[in-house]
Design an enzyme around this catalytic site. Structure first.
Site, PDB file in Angstrom:
ATOM      1  CB  SER A 256      -0.952  -0.071   1.191  1.00 15.64           C
ATOM      2  OG  SER A 256      -2.086   0.688   0.904  1.00 15.64           O
ATOM      3  CG  HIS A 397      -5.654  -2.546   0.548  1.00  9.23           C
ATOM      4  ND1 HIS A 397      -4.919  -2.223  -0.558  1.00  9.23           N
ATOM      5  CD2 HIS A 397      -5.161  -1.781   1.563  1.00  9.23           C
ATOM      6  CE1 HIS A 397      -4.025  -1.300  -0.245  1.00  9.23           C
ATOM      7  NE2 HIS A 397      -4.152  -1.022   1.049  1.00  9.23           N
TER       8      HIS A 397
HETATM    9  C1  GTR Z   1      -5.423   4.511   1.594  1.00 11.67           C
HETATM   10  C2  GTR Z   1      -4.820   5.321   0.476  1.00 11.67           C
HETATM   11  C3  GTR Z   1      -4.085   4.400  -0.441  1.00 11.67           C
HETATM   12  C4  GTR Z   1      -3.215   3.415   0.290  1.00 11.67           C
HETATM   13  C5  GTR Z   1      -3.786   2.950   1.622  1.00 11.67           C
HETATM   14  C6  GTR Z   1      -2.805   2.323   2.588  1.00 11.67           C
HETATM   15  O1  GTR Z   1      -6.216   5.238   2.441  1.00 11.67           O
HETATM   16  O2  GTR Z   1      -5.844   5.975  -0.167  1.00 11.67           O
HETATM   17  O3  GTR Z   1      -3.365   5.145  -1.390  1.00 11.67           O
HETATM   18  O4  GTR Z   1      -1.954   3.923   0.443  1.00 11.67           O
HETATM   19  O5  GTR Z   1      -4.370   3.978   2.328  1.00 11.67           O
HETATM   20  O6  GTR Z   1      -1.647   2.689   2.655  1.00 11.67           O
HETATM   21  O7  GTR Z   1      -3.247   1.456   3.326  1.00 11.67           O
END
Ligand code: GTR
Length: 417
Positions: A256, A397
């Site tokens: 991420s 995610h």
């Molecule tokens: C989210 C962000 C993403 C990603 C994520 C993370 O809120 O929008 O770009 O980086 O966080 O790091 O878990």
């Protein structure tokens, strides 16, 4: 489908597109054409073009990383053989930086496979930052609790980690499996380098580098992602001095926002042999021009401290960006690159991540290496492993055992063979 979501601190919301028919990135800048339109034809010309692209990313996306070397003190305060029931050698090391009457520090946790009759040389290793402190990566009670400021969350009291935070991120760090397969692992808390909130760049490593009279980075200077990436390089500086680590075979990886940092570290620092992006999305592996999921406008609104100030002008104007993220991936060439996506992680735009890797492939080809062979994404959990590797797995995610097994397969195939 277009949905309104993700209001920023100013309460504004962004239109988020999840409709493939509304997405597209038809006109991408050509990684193999110089700014003056000359075509890149040789590996030597690619070196020049690479420089041009790197400067564009510095200027317009992540900001410049200071070039001056920093004073770094190394204190290895623990070295334990026989850790994790004999599986590992554990090292805990504090790297301290100073300059400009400011200091910074980074605490590295390193596990290396215990020596056996089969495994005795210096270990190839994965290096990545973690989200919740080293003690969150494994329940091992010997891991020092991070002393760093932490955002309020379960297990944190008065912005400090407590015992309740041991192992809370362990599913993302299958340490025993990594060791069993013969790899080492080094990790550090990302907040050591720059706590992840918009404080005007007073509390991270940035002030160490301010010029006299400077109070925050200039418009073309680094933000938090730049600081996290810088820390990964400092960790590698240390690992190069550790005779038990094979520093020519270090993979830098991240999930991420830390995947964005890993890619930027790998792009700038060619000592990393392999670069792995896990669900890094917008500002990471995903094409900004796709207009699918998170956008440049929304990422800058929600995280104004991640990129350089100049990047903000491109929210809603992605076509004007002199680069797109396929060019970041191309900066990894000729080294091995792996991009991983998750099917339910639409916010990160899996297709945009795949297409960026696809559009980086001509650079690999020019250098005599196989990039991705098809513009079509592979099926779920059917990894492709050319010099660029890619998979999309089921689920959300996250970083899972499936992801790690593929990273290790790819590492074996491309680096160890
Ligand atoms: C989210 C962000 C993403 C990603 C994520 C993370 O809120 O929008 O770009 O980086 O966080 O790091 O878990």
């Amino acid at each position: 489908m277009s949905v309104i979501s993700n209001a920023g601190r100013d309460g504004q919301a962004d239109q988020v597109n999840y409709d493939e028919s509304q997405a597209g990135a038809n006109r991408l800048p050509d990684p193999l054409a110089f700014l003056d339109s000359r075509q890149v034809r040789t590996a030597a010309e690619w070196r020049q073009r690479r420089r041009e692209i790197l400067v564009l990313f510095e200027k317009y996306v992540y900001g410049m990383t200071p070039r001056q070397p920093v004073e770094m003190q190394v204190e290895r305060w623990e070295l334990a053989e026989g850790a994790l029931h004999g599986l590992a050698r554990r090292e805990q090391v504090r790297l301290s930086f100073s300059g400009n009457r400011h200091t910074g520090r980074m605490e590295l946790l390193v596990y290396l496979p215990a020596k056996t009759a089969h495994a005795h040389g210096p270990a190839p290793l994965f290096l990545g930052l973690n989200f919740k402190g080293n003690q969150a990566t494994h329940a091992d009670p010997a891991i020092r609790l991070t002393q760093a400021w932490m955002p309020e969350q379960e297990g944190v009291i008065d912005h400090r980690a407590t015992e309740a935070m041991r192992g809370v991120e362990a599913s993302r760090w299958p340490v025993e499996r990594i060791l069993e397969r013969g790899f080492g692992l080094a990790t550090a808390y990302y907040g050591d380098l720059d706590p992840d909130f918009d404080d005007g760049f007073q509390n991270g490593v940035q002030p160490i580098f301010y010029q006299p009279g400077q109070g925050r980075p200039r418009k073309n200077e680094w933000g938090a992602i730049g600081a996290w990436a810088w820390g990964l390089s400092r960790a590698l500086d240390y690992l190069e001095t550790d005779p038990e680590v094979d520093a020519r075979r270090v993979a830098v990886l991240g999930h991420s926002r830390l995947g964005k940092a890993a890619l930027w570290a790998g792009a700038q620092d060619e000592r990393f042999a392999l670069v792995i992006s896990n669900d890094s999305g917008c500002g990471g592996a995903a094409l900004s021009r796709r207009n699918f999921g998170e956008s440049v406008a929304s990422i800058n609104r929600r995280f104004p401290h991640w990129f350089c100030e100049n990047f903000k002008q491109y929210g809603g104007h992605e076509q004007a960006l002199p680069v797109d993220q396929h060019m970041l991936l191309a900066l990894i060439a000729p080294r091995a690159l792996y991009v991983a996506s998750a099917a339910e992680d639409l916010w990160a735009d899996p297709r945009g991540e795949y297409l960026a890797a696809w559009h980086a492939s001509p650079v690999y080809r020019l250098l005599g290496l196989e990039g991705l062979a098809s513009q079509e994404m592979p099926g779920l959990e059917q990894p492709v492993m050319k010099h660029i590797g890619y998979h999309i797995r089921r689920g959300a995610h996250d970083v899972t055992g499936f992801d790690w097994e593929r990273f290790m397969d790819f590492f074996e195939l491309r680096i160890l063979d």
